[in-house]
Design a protein around this motif. Structure first.
Motif, short mmCIF file in Angstrom:
data_model
loop_
_atom_site.label_atom_id
_atom_site.label_comp_id
_atom_site.label_asym_id
_atom_site.label_seq_id
_atom_site.Cartn_x
_atom_site.Cartn_y
_atom_site.Cartn_z
N GLU A 247 0.84 -1.21 0.00
CA GLU A 247 0.00 0.00 0.00
C GLU A 247 0.87 1.25 0.00
OE1 GLU A 247 -3.54 1.90 -0.35
OE2 GLU A 247 -3.47 -0.27 0.00
N LEU A 248 1.93 1.23 0.80
CA LEU A 248 2.83 2.38 0.86
C LEU A 248 3.53 2.60 -0.48
CD1 LEU A 248 4.34 1.62 4.38
CD2 LEU A 248 2.78 3.50 3.81
N LEU A 249 3.94 1.52 -1.13
CA LEU A 249 4.58 1.65 -2.44
C LEU A 249 3.60 2.19 -3.48
CD1 LEU A 249 6.67 -1.65 -2.47
CD2 LEU A 249 7.60 0.68 -2.49
N ALA A 286 15.84 8.04 8.73
CA ALA A 286 15.07 8.01 7.49
C ALA A 286 16.01 7.90 6.30
CB ALA A 286 14.23 9.28 7.38
N PRO A 287 15.60 7.21 5.24
CA PRO A 287 16.48 7.06 4.07
C PRO A 287 16.67 8.38 3.36
CG PRO A 287 14.28 6.21 3.60
CD PRO A 287 14.30 6.53 5.06
N ASP A 288 17.77 8.48 2.65
CA ASP A 288 18.06 9.69 1.88
C ASP A 288 17.18 9.80 0.64
OD1 ASP A 288 20.06 10.47 3.68
OD2 ASP A 288 21.59 9.31 2.61
N ASP A 292 12.95 4.93 -1.15
CA ASP A 292 13.16 3.90 -0.14
C ASP A 292 12.28 4.11 1.09
OD1 ASP A 292 15.21 2.76 -1.70
OD2 ASP A 292 16.68 4.17 -0.88
N LEU A 293 11.48 5.17 1.07
CA LEU A 293 10.72 5.53 2.27
C LEU A 293 9.66 4.49 2.62
CD1 LEU A 293 10.18 7.61 4.49
CD2 LEU A 293 8.60 8.76 2.93
N ALA A 294 8.95 3.98 1.63
CA ALA A 294 7.86 3.04 1.90
C ALA A 294 8.37 1.81 2.64
CB ALA A 294 7.16 2.65 0.61
N ALA A 295 9.47 1.23 2.15
CA ALA A 295 10.02 0.04 2.80
C ALA A 295 10.48 0.36 4.21
CB ALA A 295 11.17 -0.52 1.97
N LEU A 297 9.33 2.81 6.25
CA LEU A 297 8.16 3.04 7.09
C LEU A 297 7.49 1.73 7.50
CD1 LEU A 297 6.51 6.07 5.24
CD2 LEU A 297 7.53 6.13 7.53
N SER A 298 7.52 0.74 6.61
CA SER A 298 6.84 -0.52 6.89
C SER A 298 7.48 -1.28 8.04
CB SER A 298 6.80 -1.39 5.64
OG SER A 298 8.09 -1.87 5.29
N ARG A 299 8.64 -0.85 8.51
CA ARG A 299 9.32 -1.49 9.64
C ARG A 299 8.90 -0.89 10.98
NH1 ARG A 299 15.15 -0.07 8.30
NH2 ARG A 299 15.57 -1.15 10.26
N GLY A 300 7.96 0.05 10.96
CA GLY A 300 7.58 0.74 12.18
C GLY A 300 6.88 -0.15 13.19
N THR A 301 6.98 0.24 14.45
CA THR A 301 6.25 -0.41 15.53
C THR A 301 5.73 0.67 16.47
OG1 THR A 301 6.36 -2.20 17.17
CG2 THR A 301 8.23 -0.70 17.09
N VAL A 302 4.71 0.33 17.24
CA VAL A 302 4.09 1.30 18.15
C VAL A 302 4.73 1.19 19.52
CG1 VAL A 302 1.93 2.06 19.21
CG2 VAL A 302 1.93 1.13 16.87
N VAL A 303 5.14 2.33 20.06
CA VAL A 303 5.71 2.36 21.41
C VAL A 303 5.10 3.53 22.18
CG1 VAL A 303 7.89 1.31 20.70
CG2 VAL A 303 7.67 3.79 20.71
N PRO A 304 5.03 3.43 23.51
CA PRO A 304 4.62 4.59 24.30
C PRO A 304 5.62 5.73 24.11
CG PRO A 304 4.49 2.58 25.62
CD PRO A 304 5.23 2.23 24.35
N THR A 305 5.13 6.90 23.89
CA THR A 305 6.01 8.05 23.65
C THR A 305 6.97 8.26 24.81
OG1 THR A 305 4.27 9.07 22.31
CG2 THR A 305 6.02 10.51 23.10
N GLU A 306 6.54 7.98 26.02
CA GLU A 306 7.38 8.22 27.19
C GLU A 306 8.61 7.31 27.21
OE1 GLU A 306 4.89 7.52 30.53
OE2 GLU A 306 4.79 5.35 30.25
#
Length: 312
Positions: A247-249, A286-288, A292-295, A297-306
Motif C-alpha cells: 500500500e505504501l509503495l 530516514a532514508p536519503d 526507499d521511504l515506503a520500505a 516506514l513498513s518497519r515501524g512499531t508502536v511504542v509509548p512516547t514516554e
C-alpha cells in the motif's frame, strides 16, 4: 530526504536508536474479519472500522489499537454488502424510509441515530451501484443531514457510474476507497479538492486495470492538493495485518511521498487530535532517497512516547 515530523530517539528499555514519528492510523479496516492483536507491533496504533457491529465495537474499550468506528453500512434493501459471507446482519442497516425525523422505523435519521448512539465517530453509506441498488438522492441527502445534526462526518463506498459525483452533490466528506472505475474528469477532481473531500487509499485491494485506474485517479487528486488518508480495507482478502508495504509503495507511485506520505499515515481522522501517548518507532534514520521511504516506514512499531528519549 528530511521528514519534518521525524526526531532521532533512543528506546529507554532496549537502548535501540532510531526515528520517532507520529502514531500511524489505518483509516479503513474491518475488525470482525481479522486478528487485531499484532497491529501495534506491526506499526498501527489506531484504526477506523468502516463496517461492523456498532455494539460489539463499542465494547472493545481503550486498548491498542485505538478504535473509532462507523458501525453498520447504511444501505437500501438488496444493496451492498447484504448477502456477503463477510457481512453478518449486524454489520448492515437497511434504510427503507427517507424520513429525517428520529424514531421512524427504517428511517434515514433512525439509522444514523442508531450508529451514533452506539458511539460511532463517522457514518458510512454504501453507494456501490456495481453490486446492487443504492440510496436515491433524497435518501442520501437525508443521511448526510442527519449525520451533520449529530456532528459526524460521512464516508461513502462510491463505486459505479456517477457515484463519486453524487457524493459531492450530497456533501459526503470522505471516500472509503480511491475510485477505481472510469477515470474521473479534471473538473470532478477539482470539485472534490475544493469541497475538502478526503480519499482513503486502499490501493492494494486492486489488481490489473483497476489498480492502475485507482493509482492514476489518486495521483491526479493528490496533485491538486487533495487530502489522502492511508487505509487498506484490512479484512478484505489476503492483506498483511499491520503496515502494508505494498500500500505504501502504491501511494508513492501515486505521488504521495515524503511528508505527504507520513501525513496520510498519521492523520487523526475522524478524530480532531493525534493519537495521544503513542509514537511510531523505526530503527535507524530516514532514508536519503524518497523511493526507499515506503520500505523503511513498513518497519515501524508502536511504542509509548514516554519510552523514547530524544538524541540530539
Amino acid at each position: 530526504m528530511t521528514l519534518s515530523a521525524a526526531r532521532p530517539v533512543r528506546r529507554s528499555l532496549t537502548a535501540e536508536t532510531g526515528t520517532a514519528l507520529p502514531a500511524f492510523v489505518d483509516h479503513h479496516v474491518h475488525l470482525h474479519l481479522i486478528d487485531a492483536s499484532s497491529l501495534a507491533r506491526r506499526g498501527i496504533a489506531a484504526v477506523v472500522d468502516l463496517g461492523g457491529d456498532a455494539v460489539a465495537l463499542a465494547r472493545r474499550g481503550d486498548g491498542i489499537p485505538r478504535v473509532t468506528f462507523a458501525g453498520a453500512f447504511l444501505t437500501v434493501p438488496g444493496g451492498y454488502p447484504q448477502g456477503r459471507s463477510w457481512a453478518p446482519a449486524s454489520t448492515v442497516c437497511e434504510v427503507t424510509d427517507r424520513s429525517p425525523h428520529p424514531g421512524v422505523p427504517g428511517g434515514a435519521r433512525t439509522a444514523v441515530d442508531a450508529q451514533a448512539d452506539a458511539g460511532a465517530s463517522v457514518i458510512k453509506v454504501a453507494l456501490n451501484a456495481d453490486a446492487g441498488p443504492v440510496p436515491d438522492d433524497e435518501t442520501l441527502f437525508a443521511i448526510v443531514a442527519a449525520a451533520r445534526e449529530r456532528g459526524l462526518p460521512v464516508v461513502a463506498h462510491a463505486q459505479g457510474d456517477g457515484q463519486v459525483e453524487r457524493t459531492l452533490e450530497a456533501g459526503v466528506d470522505v471516500l472509503a476507497h480511491a475510485p477505481s472505475g472510469e477515470p474521473l474528469s479534471r473538473r470532478l477532481l477539482s470539485r472534490a479538492v475544493a469541497a475538502g473531500q478526503a480519499w482513503i487509499s486502499t490501493l492494494d485491494i486492486h489488481r490489473g486495470a483497476a489498480r492502475g485506474r485507482a493509482i492514476a485517479d489518486l495521483r491526479a487528486f493528490a496533485a491538486r492538493g487533495g487530502r489522502v488518508l492511508y487505509g487498506t480495507d484490512l479484512g478484505n482478502g489476503d492483506l498483511p495485518v499491520g503496515l502494508n508495504r505494498r500500500e505504501l509503495l502504491a501511494l508513492h507511485e501515486a505521488g504521495v511521498r515524503g511528508d505527504r506520505l507520513v501525513d496520510a499515515l498519521s492523520d487523526p481522522w475522524p478524530a480532531s487530535a493525534p493519537v495521544g501517548g503513542l509514537s511510531t518507532f523505526i530503527p535507524g534514520p530516514a532514508p536519503d532517497d524518497s523511493a526507499d521511504l515506503a520500505a523503511w516506514l513498513s518497519r515501524g512499531t508502536v511504542v509509548p512516547t514516554e519510552e523514547l528519549d530524544r538524541v540530539d
